[in-house]
Motif scaffolding. Structure first.
Motif, short mmCIF file in Angstrom:
data_model
loop_
_atom_site.label_atom_id
_atom_site.label_comp_id
_atom_site.label_asym_id
_atom_site.label_seq_id
_atom_site.Cartn_x
_atom_site.Cartn_y
_atom_site.Cartn_z
N ALA A 57 -22.15 -14.26 -73.60
CA ALA A 57 -21.89 -15.36 -74.54
C ALA A 57 -20.39 -15.57 -74.70
CB ALA A 57 -22.54 -15.04 -75.89
N GLU A 60 -19.00 -17.55 -71.76
CA GLU A 60 -19.39 -18.95 -71.85
C GLU A 60 -18.49 -19.70 -72.84
OE1 GLU A 60 -21.62 -20.99 -70.29
OE2 GLU A 60 -21.74 -19.31 -68.87
N GLU A 61 -18.27 -19.07 -74.00
CA GLU A 61 -17.42 -19.71 -75.01
C GLU A 61 -15.95 -19.70 -74.61
OE1 GLU A 61 -18.42 -21.35 -77.75
OE2 GLU A 61 -20.46 -21.02 -76.99
N LYS A 63 -14.65 -20.28 -71.87
CA LYS A 63 -14.32 -21.41 -70.99
C LYS A 63 -13.74 -22.58 -71.80
CE LYS A 63 -18.20 -20.26 -67.94
NZ LYS A 63 -19.52 -20.71 -67.43
N HIS A 96 -20.02 -15.87 -61.68
CA HIS A 96 -20.63 -16.81 -62.62
C HIS A 96 -19.91 -16.84 -63.97
CE1 HIS A 96 -24.66 -16.41 -60.23
NE2 HIS A 96 -23.84 -17.29 -59.69
N ALA A 97 -19.14 -15.81 -64.27
CA ALA A 97 -18.36 -15.81 -65.51
C ALA A 97 -17.25 -16.86 -65.47
CB ALA A 97 -17.76 -14.43 -65.76
N GLU A 98 -16.88 -17.27 -64.25
CA GLU A 98 -15.89 -18.33 -64.03
C GLU A 98 -14.55 -18.04 -64.67
OE1 GLU A 98 -17.42 -22.20 -64.87
OE2 GLU A 98 -19.31 -21.84 -63.83
#
Length: 526
Positions: A57, A60-61, A63, A96-98
């Motif tokens: 989470a 994702e945030e 980014k 995928h964590a980018e």
């Protein structure tokens, strides 16, 4: 010859959370990342994607964060043995964590290769090279953490260096040498780091140390002096076992003592604020004895020290406290002399004439009170009120007439309840109130607030944050004198008060009363 710039890599959000009792919510981690970015931290390791929902989470945030300087790093390991890097689920999760940066660790110590991973030494080398190359081919900056490097180098220098060669062949941007067990001494770590720096002149070298032997900061600094230009650690030294190398100490030492430049060099005056911020979010007591940022770091108790420091600050202070956002403090105790008292009074905003007869009387009164059990080192609010009273400047906001506390337990299975009755006068008007709580101190506090609430509604902001009891002269058993220290806050200020008595309720009442009086005094001066 100018020194190379040192880059700071923070792992508080990953390694730090492995410390006992340390936990951050996703919101906490985002707030911390913003603080670190503003301070000038170069790399922020956010966690291990896939290890738990919270880290996923966060990435994702993260980014969405508009960071001006810092780079977010995702952390993971090399691929599994006998599995292609592109097919490794964990490496795919890292992608995928980018994040712009990926940090992976691999095995350096043959003991771990053969006994923990249980793969052939050559396969371990391929695992390192393949993993780094795969991440580089996917556009990531790659920091390779050589786990247990110094133990591995001690055991087999040839193989330890081969693991680094594998990472370099894969395209690693930085080789971070890890003292994973935290047991290296300065000389061994410095020589090992120097050997790596000399062997890989075109690749950045870093150090990642732990504090198990109590020298985490020292060995980190030794690594930098040996040629490393990248240092990893955590703020406040949070981390597994006894913690990671403490960036809160490493950073000012690098700049103020060793003269290294960092991207955060210009923001050192914010160091203590960030340290306190981390303690609050981690729900940990801030270390008063912490170098540079601790409450006691520039605190003086002895009269001679206080006097000398007032005349020449650096006579007993190795740097100016303001450089790291701290301040000089003077403690008034039974060791206090005239200079200590005057400095402390000035700090608290009380004007006392050095040569007036009342100054000597105040010193004697303080010594008398400390002898009878009071202690003002952590109770500045009580001391301020006392000084005001002794020089005739105290303006009471209420007059106390009496209290009664009843503790009752009606049956073995029921909890105890407490009832407090209190009577005070405010502007000549009597207020008589009753309040209940699970304990006598809570009941007494509630009753006083209730009595004053109509006149002073601002007391709603007052919160008792901490309550400590110390038994003095314990040989008296249950009749021993008790000292109570209370820490209070109102969202803007934090202050301490003290009470002492052979009755714990009375000692608590004194500290509560001072806390309320100090709050009213603060608000009255605004």
């Amino acid at each position: 010859m100018s020194k190379a710039k040192v880059f700071i890599y923070d792992t508080t959000l990953r390694d730090g959370t492995q410390g006992e009792g340390v936990s951050f919510s996703v919101t906490d981690k985002l707030r911390i990342a913003k603080k670190f970015d503003q301070f000038g931290i170069d790399y922020i390791e956010g966690g291990w994607p896939g290890s738990n929902p919270r880290d996923m989470a966060f990435f994702e945030e993260a980014k969405k964060l508009e960071l001006k300087h810092a780079k977010i790093a995702a952390f993971g390991s090399t691929r599994r043995g006998n599995l292609a890097a592109k097919d490794d689920p964990q490496l795919q999760t890292l992608l995928h964590a980018e994040t712009p940066v990926v940090t992976i660790f691999g095995k350096t110590w043959l003991l771990h290769v053969t006994e923990v991973l249980r793969v052939e030494p050559e396969e371990n080398l391929r695992m390192i090279e393949d993993s780094v190359r795969f991440l580089k081919e996917n556009g990531r900056e790659v920091i390779y953490d050589a786990e247990h490097f110094y133990d591995g180098y001690t055991d087999s220098p040839e193989y330890a260096l081969k693991t680094l060669e594998a990472a370099v062949r894969g395209g690693a941007d930085c080789l971070a040498l890890c003292d994973t067990n935290g047991g290296m001494m300065v000389g061994a770590l410095a020589s090992g780091t120097q050997a790596v720096v000399e062997k890989f002149p075109d690749t950045q070298v870093g150090v990642h140390c732990h504090n198990d032997a109590g020298v985490g900061v020292a060995v980190s600094l030794a690594g930098i002096e040996a040629g490393a230009t990248h240092v990893q650690g955590t703020f406040n030294g949070y981390g597994e076992r006894v913690g990671n190398a403490n960036l809160t100490t490493i950073i000012p030492n690098l700049r103020l003592k060793l003269g290294f430049e960092m991207n955060c060099s210009g923001n050192l005056e914010n160091l203590r604020d960030i340290s306190l911020f981390l303690s609050d979010l981690a729900n940990q007591s801030h270390d008063k004895k912490a170098p540079y940022v601790g409450l006691s770091a520039f605190t003086h108790k002895g009269g001679a020290h206080a006097d000398a420091t007032k005349k020449v600050g650096h006579s007993y202070e190795h740097i100016k406290p303001e450089k790291v956002g701290n301040k000089q403090r003077v403690l008034v105790s039974d060791m206090a002399g005239r200079s200590s008292l005057l400095m402390k009074a000035q700090e608290l905003g009380v004007n006392i004439d050095r040569d007036s007869p009342e100054t000597k009387a105040i010193i004697e009164k303080l010594k008398e009170l400390e002898y009878s059990g009071y202690e003002y080192e952590s109770a500045d609010a009580s001391l301020r009120l006392l000084l005001d009273k002794l020089i005739g400047q105290h303006k009471p906001h209420f007059e106390f007439e009496g209290y009664r506390v009843i503790v009752e337990k009606r049956s073995p299975d029921e909890p105890t309840t407490s009832e407090a009755t209190i009577k005070v006068n405010v502007d000549g008007e009597p207020h008589y109130t009753v309040a209940e709580s699970s304990g006598p101190v809570g009941a007494l506090d509630s009753a006083l607030r209730l009595a004053l609430s109509k006149t002073y509604p601002n007391l709603e902001d007052l919160e008792l944050k901490d309550y400590k009891v110390r038994i003095l002269a314990s040989q008296a058993g249950a009749n021993s004198k008790t000292r109570v220290l209370i820490e209070s806050a109102d969202g803007e200020e934090i202050w301490g008060t003290v009470g002492a008595s052979d009755n714990i309720i009375e000692a608590s009442w004194q500290a509560i009363r001072d806390s309320v009086e100090y709050k009213l005094m603060l608000d009255g001066n605004k």
